[in-house]
Scaffold this active site. Sequence first.
Site, PDB file in Angstrom:
ATOM      1  N   GLU A 151       0.810  -1.225   0.000  1.00 53.18           N
ATOM      2  CA  GLU A 151       0.000   0.000   0.000  1.00 53.18           C
ATOM      3  C   GLU A 151       0.844   1.276   0.000  1.00 53.18           C
ATOM      4  O   GLU A 151       0.603   2.201   0.781  1.00 53.18           O
ATOM      5  CB  GLU A 151      -0.957   0.002   1.186  1.00 53.18           C
ATOM      6  CG  GLU A 151      -1.935  -1.157   1.161  1.00 53.18           C
ATOM      7  CD  GLU A 151      -2.882  -1.182   2.353  1.00 53.18           C
ATOM      8  OE1 GLU A 151      -2.788  -0.262   3.203  1.00 53.18           O
ATOM      9  OE2 GLU A 151      -3.688  -2.116   2.459  1.00 53.18           O
ATOM     10  N   ASP A 207      -1.322  -3.978  -3.116  1.00 55.55           N
ATOM     11  CA  ASP A 207      -2.055  -2.725  -2.901  1.00 55.55           C
ATOM     12  C   ASP A 207      -3.559  -2.944  -3.070  1.00 55.55           C
ATOM     13  O   ASP A 207      -4.010  -3.941  -3.643  1.00 55.55           O
ATOM     14  CB  ASP A 207      -1.565  -1.634  -3.860  1.00 55.55           C
ATOM     15  CG  ASP A 207      -1.551  -0.261  -3.204  1.00 55.55           C
ATOM     16  OD1 ASP A 207      -2.419   0.013  -2.357  1.00 55.55           O
ATOM     17  OD2 ASP A 207      -0.666   0.546  -3.551  1.00 55.55           O
ATOM     18  N   GLU A 276      -6.243 -10.556  -1.118  1.00 59.44           N
ATOM     19  CA  GLU A 276      -7.027 -10.370   0.110  1.00 59.44           C
ATOM     20  C   GLU A 276      -8.522 -10.313  -0.232  1.00 59.44           C
ATOM     21  O   GLU A 276      -9.243  -9.410   0.189  1.00 59.44           O
ATOM     22  CB  GLU A 276      -6.603  -9.088   0.835  1.00 59.44           C
ATOM     23  CG  GLU A 276      -5.126  -9.041   1.182  1.00 59.44           C
ATOM     24  CD  GLU A 276      -4.705  -7.747   1.880  1.00 59.44           C
ATOM     25  OE1 GLU A 276      -5.578  -7.063   2.454  1.00 59.44           O
ATOM     26  OE2 GLU A 276      -3.504  -7.420   1.862  1.00 59.44           O
TER      27      GLU A 276
END
Length: 822
Positions: A151, A207, A276
Amino acid sequence: MPSIKNTYPNYLMGSIIGPYYMQNPIMSVLKAQFGVVTPENATKPASLIGTSDATHNVADLSFNEADTELQSAIDNGLKIHGHTLVWEGQSIPWLNNAKISDSDPTPSNPGLTAAGAYANMNDYIHAVLSHFDGKFNADTQNIISWDVVNEAFGGTVRDSSLDPKDWHSYLKATPWLQATDDNYVEQAFKDARAAEPNYNVLLYYNDYSMDDQNKAAAVRDMVKDINDRWAAGHPGKQLIQGVGMQEHNGLGTNPNNTRKTIQMFKDIGVKVSISELDISAGTGGTQTADQKTAQAAQYARLMQVYTDPAFKDTVQRITFWGLTDTNSWLSSGSPLLFDGKLYPKDAFYAVIDPAGYLANYQAPEKPPGGKTSTAAKGTPNIDGTMDDIWKTISPIAIDVTQAGNTKAGTIMPTAAARVLWDDANLYVFAQVAKDPSEPLDKGNANPWEQDSVEVVVDLTNGSSAMYSNASGHYRVRYDGFASVDAGMTDNQGIPTKMTSATTYDETTNAYTVEMRIPFIQITPAVGTRIGFDVQVNDAKAGARIGAFAWNDASGTAYQDLFKIGTLQLAAGPDTVPPVTTDNAPTGWQTHPVNVALQATDAGSGVASTYYSLDGGAYTSGDSISIASEGIHALRYYSEDRAGNKEAAKEKIIQIDLTAPAITMPDIAKVLISDALNYPIAVSDAASGLDSVSVTLDGVPASTLIKAAPLTLTLGIHPIVVTASDKAGNSVTLTSQITVYMDTAHLNSLFQYGIDNGFITTPGLVNSLLAKVKQVQAAGTDAKKAANALNALGNEVSAQSGKGLKAGYAELVQSVLKSLSNK
């Protein structure tokens, strides 16, 4: 129950590991369904800090919790993906001189230089990778990959002065960037590669919001740039081997954007991991039946993208960020495949068989209950100031608190929006007044955590909760910096351009945002309904402390279009009445007339048209048929939707369906010795006479035909009358008059000669009349009659030019001859 990993044997199908997952029956399900796990927290820097916060030495990191979790996974036959080495969140503050904690802004390592921060980064990465390799990869490779940097990118450039074409400008102002420079991402990968020199452990950049095409393109450019430089010194090798797309999705996520992003990374030859994955659909940990099936359908759509054969050599791993809803970090949205009791949801079966699930899926409609409002028609100037047209529009209050995005004690800004539209665009004018004690703030790297206004538009108005090419999510910061989370595209896939302007006052902490958002794929009109919401983000000291919307209380409209309200396009602030025209003909018409009334109104649009015929009551309509003869007065007017009424207009329509009437006298014959008086009557009751033509024996005559005795010859005399009216109707009527003489009236012929001096010898009169009596006395005796006529004729002939005028004598001879021939 089917197994996900067995359903997709060519992919690394994964979940997460943590204390909750190490117990049965959770572990039993975990290892049956998946082949790889990512530690949810145990391998993040904050979990390894140990006592190093006091010593500032990586030798004092603690790996106990992580070792326990990883060993549990390995003991159950699961491979490991490490997460994460360099991140602004859950970090170790002293490594980069970040503040000690959220509650204590004191710098954790005062005096740290860039070189010192880079040294700390290198030491930390080597310490962590060396530990885990030594413990878990010495004999068998159990750790297959790592997220090296997590990120680092924002959704937009971190400062509006930076070049959006340069990927460096998308780097967030994280403690790592502030402590080093914009090469820290590349250096982190170099440090990791030095610790993993054999390339057998894959190194990933990870990200969120990678369906955002601008952000994805910036990440792609970074990866390519860094890899190109690495390959120059390491032929055939990549420094960054893969990109993790987190995929924390909602029902609004557009799978087409996900597909485009994967294609970007395929094009530069790096791997992609869905790192994720979850899909929020619900609130408060509960889901409606429609939300459950919509969530499943979204999982099915995305799985079809991830496992598309076109990406078989690109997508390597698909990791779900948890197992059960109740233990998800996003538990309120029930985002996973199993419920809290470990029962598989519809979403599980949609992952197992995406095509089959979608084939039987019935998409829900936008649920009722959302707010509705109207947008008036009008076109403002986009300059951040309130034009006069905005002043005519009633505002809508932005006063719904998003509890999940609002901290306790936050003072709600006073905020309202006005909305206009025209044939090409939607316009939004938002006014925000913060609490005077809270300065305007843009300190956070995330644009949604800065003082800003967001607008969500769904031109299909709830046909799906999912964002499409006809829906958009736009944000404008108080100082004019704009970002697009989801933009609309035209039929050629070209993004539309949102235009904006702002004004702000740092003394009052108030600002205005004005936006112009193009319409696509619809033809807007009065009555069109679109999905709409407007939101204010309230920031303080570098963090969002509140979010407030017109409709969405959940704060999930960026993922779910069913959370927004409805806007109906309405007529504008119109003061100009309509204009109505007609197609009525001028002049007299010889047929029934149909009149069409055409009304136009550039403002609010025409509401109704009314007409009155010949003084009658007004009737609503725009088509009038007039069939009766006469002069008709048509009056009409129109009203628009704003109530403006035009002045009545009048049009005269003249209709004459019949030709003129011709009346001739009942006179069929006349004695040659009598005068002829033949009056002809011509009239037209409607349009009136235009012309009348009369002929007697082909010679023009008047409508009163007069002839003196002896002026018309014996025989038939034709009379022709032609009349036309002013409308163009025409008629011709023919008749005839017979001029004759018979023996019974023969004495009248000589009496006329006596009366008019044609017999000049008085004594001759008795002789002629005596012979006339002989003719009459012969009666039906033809021989006697012939002899008598012959005797009379001889005397007339003998007296011609003597006792009878020659012309008269000649006419009498012709009459007698005609009688002799009968």
